[in-house]
Design a protein around this motif. Structure first.
Motif, PDB file in Angstrom:
ATOM      1  N   GLN A  74      59.676  58.013  33.600  1.00  0.00           N
ATOM      2  CA  GLN A  74      58.406  57.474  34.095  1.00  0.00           C
ATOM      3  C   GLN A  74      57.528  58.545  34.741  1.00  0.00           C
ATOM      4  OE1 GLN A  74      58.888  53.747  36.229  1.00  0.00           O
ATOM      5  NE2 GLN A  74      56.804  53.847  37.019  1.00  0.00           N
ATOM      6  N   ARG A  75      58.060  59.725  34.930  1.00  0.00           N
ATOM      7  CA  ARG A  75      57.305  60.781  35.621  1.00  0.00           C
ATOM      8  C   ARG A  75      56.244  61.431  34.733  1.00  0.00           C
ATOM      9  NH1 ARG A  75      60.327  61.995  40.361  1.00  0.00           N
ATOM     10  NH2 ARG A  75      62.577  61.688  40.105  1.00  0.00           N
ATOM     11  N   ASP A  76      56.362  61.260  33.425  1.00  0.00           N
ATOM     12  CA  ASP A  76      55.439  61.925  32.509  1.00  0.00           C
ATOM     13  C   ASP A  76      55.045  60.936  31.422  1.00  0.00           C
ATOM     14  OD1 ASP A  76      54.209  63.544  30.500  1.00  0.00           O
ATOM     15  OD2 ASP A  76      55.290  65.299  31.264  1.00  0.00           O
ATOM     16  N   ASP A  77      53.747  60.695  31.270  1.00  0.00           N
ATOM     17  CA  ASP A  77      53.289  59.732  30.266  1.00  0.00           C
ATOM     18  C   ASP A  77      53.716  60.129  28.858  1.00  0.00           C
ATOM     19  OD1 ASP A  77      52.153  58.164  32.184  1.00  0.00           O
ATOM     20  OD2 ASP A  77      50.072  58.681  31.717  1.00  0.00           O
ATOM     21  N   PHE A  78      53.901  61.415  28.620  1.00  0.00           N
ATOM     22  CA  PHE A  78      54.332  61.867  27.298  1.00  0.00           C
ATOM     23  C   PHE A  78      55.756  61.387  27.002  1.00  0.00           C
ATOM     24  CE2 PHE A  78      56.186  64.945  24.326  1.00  0.00           C
ATOM     25  CZ  PHE A  78      55.244  64.930  23.317  1.00  0.00           C
ATOM     26  N   ASP A  79      56.584  61.278  28.040  1.00  0.00           N
ATOM     27  CA  ASP A  79      57.973  60.856  27.869  1.00  0.00           C
ATOM     28  C   ASP A  79      58.143  59.338  27.948  1.00  0.00           C
ATOM     29  OD1 ASP A  79      58.859  63.509  27.670  1.00  0.00           O
ATOM     30  OD2 ASP A  79      59.048  63.696  29.851  1.00  0.00           O
ATOM     31  N   ASN A  80      57.181  58.655  28.562  1.00  0.00           N
ATOM     32  CA  ASN A  80      57.288  57.213  28.791  1.00  0.00           C
ATOM     33  C   ASN A  80      57.085  56.453  27.481  1.00  0.00           C
ATOM     34  OD1 ASN A  80      56.886  54.500  29.507  1.00  0.00           O
ATOM     35  ND2 ASN A  80      55.818  55.008  31.400  1.00  0.00           N
ATOM     36  N   PRO A  81      58.129  55.803  26.944  1.00  0.00           N
ATOM     37  CA  PRO A  81      57.995  55.111  25.660  1.00  0.00           C
ATOM     38  C   PRO A  81      57.039  53.928  25.719  1.00  0.00           C
ATOM     39  CG  PRO A  81      60.121  54.617  26.660  1.00  0.00           C
ATOM     40  CD  PRO A  81      59.504  55.699  27.493  1.00  0.00           C
ATOM     41  N   GLY A  82      56.767  53.413  26.927  1.00  0.00           N
ATOM     42  CA  GLY A  82      55.848  52.288  27.059  1.00  0.00           C
ATOM     43  C   GLY A  82      54.412  52.633  26.731  1.00  0.00           C
ATOM     44  N   MET A  83      54.076  53.921  26.755  1.00  0.00           N
ATOM     45  CA  MET A  83      52.706  54.328  26.474  1.00  0.00           C
ATOM     46  C   MET A  83      52.312  54.052  25.021  1.00  0.00           C
ATOM     47  SD  MET A  83      51.398  55.220  29.244  1.00  0.00           S
ATOM     48  CE  MET A  83      52.281  55.061  30.800  1.00  0.00           C
ATOM     49  N   LEU A  84      53.289  53.931  24.139  1.00  0.00           N
ATOM     50  CA  LEU A  84      52.989  53.584  22.751  1.00  0.00           C
ATOM     51  C   LEU A  84      52.342  52.208  22.668  1.00  0.00           C
ATOM     52  CD1 LEU A  84      56.273  54.837  21.019  1.00  0.00           C
ATOM     53  CD2 LEU A  84      54.030  55.949  20.994  1.00  0.00           C
ATOM     54  N   PHE A  85      52.762  51.307  23.551  1.00  0.00           N
ATOM     55  CA  PHE A  85      52.197  49.960  23.568  1.00  0.00           C
ATOM     56  C   PHE A  85      50.762  50.000  24.078  1.00  0.00           C
ATOM     57  CE2 PHE A  85      56.717  49.469  23.517  1.00  0.00           C
ATOM     58  CZ  PHE A  85      56.960  48.286  22.840  1.00  0.00           C
ATOM     59  N   ALA A  86      50.515  50.814  25.099  1.00  0.00           N
ATOM     60  CA  ALA A  86      49.152  50.952  25.619  1.00  0.00           C
ATOM     61  C   ALA A  86      48.235  51.562  24.570  1.00  0.00           C
ATOM     62  CB  ALA A  86      49.152  51.801  26.887  1.00  0.00           C
ATOM     63  N   ARG A  88      48.514  51.185  21.330  1.00  0.00           N
ATOM     64  CA  ARG A  88      48.200  50.096  20.394  1.00  0.00           C
ATOM     65  C   ARG A  88      47.224  49.121  21.021  1.00  0.00           C
ATOM     66  NH1 ARG A  88      54.031  49.263  18.654  1.00  0.00           N
ATOM     67  NH2 ARG A  88      53.914  47.394  19.940  1.00  0.00           N
ATOM     68  N   GLY A  89      47.364  48.912  22.349  1.00  0.00           N
ATOM     69  CA  GLY A  89      46.441  48.035  23.051  1.00  0.00           C
ATOM     70  C   GLY A  89      45.017  48.549  22.984  1.00  0.00           C
ATOM     71  N   LEU A  90      44.849  49.876  23.047  1.00  0.00           N
ATOM     72  CA  LEU A  90      43.513  50.465  22.953  1.00  0.00           C
ATOM     73  C   LEU A  90      42.916  50.218  21.566  1.00  0.00           C
ATOM     74  CD1 LEU A  90      41.276  52.114  24.268  1.00  0.00           C
ATOM     75  CD2 LEU A  90      42.458  54.204  23.512  1.00  0.00           C
ATOM     76  N   ASP A  91      43.747  50.283  20.544  1.00  0.00           N
ATOM     77  CA  ASP A  91      43.268  49.966  19.197  1.00  0.00           C
ATOM     78  C   ASP A  91      42.791  48.518  19.121  1.00  0.00           C
ATOM     79  OD1 ASP A  91      43.857  52.527  18.317  1.00  0.00           O
ATOM     80  OD2 ASP A  91      45.834  51.979  17.522  1.00  0.00           O
ATOM     81  N   ARG A  92      43.564  47.624  19.735  1.00  0.00           N
ATOM     82  CA  ARG A  92      43.177  46.207  19.741  1.00  0.00           C
ATOM     83  C   ARG A  92      41.905  46.000  20.565  1.00  0.00           C
ATOM     84  NH1 ARG A  92      47.203  43.540  17.318  1.00  0.00           N
ATOM     85  NH2 ARG A  92      49.346  44.307  17.526  1.00  0.00           N
ATOM     86  N   MET A 153      52.403  34.143  24.593  1.00  0.00           N
ATOM     87  CA  MET A 153      52.561  34.753  25.918  1.00  0.00           C
ATOM     88  C   MET A 153      53.423  36.011  25.887  1.00  0.00           C
ATOM     89  SD  MET A 153      51.140  33.549  28.725  1.00  0.00           S
ATOM     90  CE  MET A 153      49.873  32.304  28.946  1.00  0.00           C
ATOM     91  N   THR A 154      54.371  36.076  24.976  1.00  0.00           N
ATOM     92  CA  THR A 154      55.243  37.248  24.894  1.00  0.00           C
ATOM     93  C   THR A 154      55.139  37.914  23.522  1.00  0.00           C
ATOM     94  OG1 THR A 154      57.154  35.892  24.237  1.00  0.00           O
ATOM     95  CG2 THR A 154      56.851  36.291  26.589  1.00  0.00           C
ATOM     96  N   SER A 155      54.005  37.725  22.852  1.00  0.00           N
ATOM     97  CA  SER A 155      53.805  38.305  21.528  1.00  0.00           C
ATOM     98  C   SER A 155      53.528  39.795  21.617  1.00  0.00           C
ATOM     99  CB  SER A 155      52.630  37.610  20.835  1.00  0.00           C
ATOM    100  OG  SER A 155      51.412  37.870  21.525  1.00  0.00           O
ATOM    101  N   GLY A 156      53.629  40.467  20.492  1.00  0.00           N
ATOM    102  CA  GLY A 156      53.347  41.892  20.454  1.00  0.00           C
ATOM    103  C   GLY A 156      51.920  42.202  20.842  1.00  0.00           C
ATOM    104  N   LYS A 157      50.966  41.407  20.354  1.00  0.00           N
ATOM    105  CA  LYS A 157      49.561  41.614  20.706  1.00  0.00           C
ATOM    106  C   LYS A 157      49.361  41.525  22.210  1.00  0.00           C
ATOM    107  CE  LYS A 157      47.473  39.719  16.459  1.00  0.00           C
ATOM    108  NZ  LYS A 157      46.598  38.644  15.934  1.00  0.00           N
ATOM    109  N   MET A 158      49.969  40.503  22.806  1.00  0.00           N
ATOM    110  CA  MET A 158      49.807  40.298  24.241  1.00  0.00           C
ATOM    111  C   MET A 158      50.407  41.459  25.034  1.00  0.00           C
ATOM    112  SD  MET A 158      48.566  38.351  26.601  1.00  0.00           S
ATOM    113  CE  MET A 158      48.331  36.689  25.946  1.00  0.00           C
ATOM    114  N   LYS A 159      51.579  41.916  24.642  1.00  0.00           N
ATOM    115  CA  LYS A 159      52.226  43.008  25.368  1.00  0.00           C
ATOM    116  C   LYS A 159      51.420  44.298  25.266  1.00  0.00           C
ATOM    117  CE  LYS A 159      56.918  41.188  24.981  1.00  0.00           C
ATOM    118  NZ  LYS A 159      58.287  41.407  24.458  1.00  0.00           N
ATOM    119  N   ASP A 160      50.836  44.543  24.096  1.00  0.00           N
ATOM    120  CA  ASP A 160      50.004  45.736  23.934  1.00  0.00           C
ATOM    121  C   ASP A 160      48.820  45.693  24.899  1.00  0.00           C
ATOM    122  OD1 ASP A 160      51.689  46.493  21.908  1.00  0.00           O
ATOM    123  OD2 ASP A 160      50.302  46.000  20.271  1.00  0.00           O
TER     124      ASP A 160
END
Length: 288
Positions: A74-86, A88-92, A153-160
């Motif tokens: 969590q210390r580096d956004d490059f290493d944080n796998p959750g940033m991939l969802f964000a 995709r969220g920007l694309d949406r 509520m827990t869909s991929g679109k929503m999580k992104d």
């Protein structure tokens, strides 16, 4: 100490687990995140809010209860796998709806316009008088402005989208209201927090209050704070929302659980969020 462990030991024995329990302090550490636009120092431990004064002196983000490798992700956004969802969220966010041609960007411009929103949710909506979580606000836009079917509520679109919007409030202090119109919802959430559910007769408080800090096999029980949600959970290899985690916890008591986005779990989220007032929103955290 043995008396404090009774509910968790009983549950573990019921589930047939081989359990060893001991107390372990949360790790003394500082969370400084390297982001694209610089470093962000997050408040991950602070004085407990007034309504918890008789329960905890200090509140701790769940980040302090995780292993070194997990905290480091969590210390580096490059290493944080959750940033991939964000991402995709920007694309949406920028994509135009096939139904109406509208987009999030068309109304709100950049996602930075959402700064501060995650820090004050759940809240009672001034127009409807309903308790709203972030998912509700997203779906309101999706259905009324974009002309689409509501997202799950827990869909991929929503999580992104949750990931993208939550990230805009990273570093902001959690500050959910518990008085005024929110008071009755907060009280319902508090009642749920201390209610035992399922065949195991377990309440949220049994793990995250009475036994916070205990080591149960390889798991270090945290205070159950939700300032890090949505979180990338290594165990699930994916994003997990607070509503999703509540469903899982109640299900694990062998109870018939509530649905994500139900009135009950919205009230519970308000109460649990209030227990973290003063901690930083972590945007997309990483947990095991």
């Amino acid at each position: 100490m043995q008396g404090r462990l009774t509910p968790v030991i009983a549950a573990a024995l019921t589930m047939g687990l081989s359990l060893g329990a001991a107390f372990a302090d949360p790790v003394e550490d500082e969370l400084v995140v390297t982001a694209e636009d610089g470093e962000i120092t997050l408040v991950t431990t602070t004085k407990a809010p007034g309504h918890l004064a008789e329960t905890f002196d200090t509140i701790w983000s769940g980040w302090h209860f995780r292993e070194d490798d997990t905290r480091d992700l969590q210390r580096d956004d490059f290493d944080n796998p959750g940033m991939l969802f964000a991402d995709r969220g920007l694309d949406r966010w920028n994509a135009k709806s096939e139904a109406s041609g509208a987009s999030c960007a068309g109304c709100h411009e950049g996602p930075e316009s959402m700064k501060g929103l995650r820090a004050v949710l759940p809240r009672v909506d001034a127009k409807t008088g309903k308790l709203m979580i972030l998912e509700d606000y997203i779906n309101d836009c999706v259905t009324t402005r974009m002309g689409e079917e509501a997202w799950g509520m827990t869909s991929g679109k929503m999580k992104d989208m949750l990931g993208l919007i939550s990230l805009q409030s990273r570093g902001e202090p959690v500050n959910v209201a518990i008085d005024g119109p929110a008071a009755e919802f907060w009280a319902k959430g508090r009642e749920m927090y201390y209610t035992r559910y399922g065949q195991l007769e377990m309440a949220c408080a049994n793990c995250h209050e009475q036994n916070a800090g205990m080591m149960i096999r390889a798991d270090h029980l945290s205070q159950g704070q939700v300032n890090g949600f949505p979180t990338y959970r290594l165990k699930d290899a994916g994003m997990v929302t607070a509503q999703q985690r509540f469903v899982g916890c109640i299900r694990d008591t062998r109870a018939e659980t509530f649905k994500a986005g139900s009135d009950e779990l919205k009230a519970l989220e308000l109460y649990v969020a209030s227990r973290g007032n003063g901690l930083s929103v972590e945007g997309i955290s990483v947990r095991h």
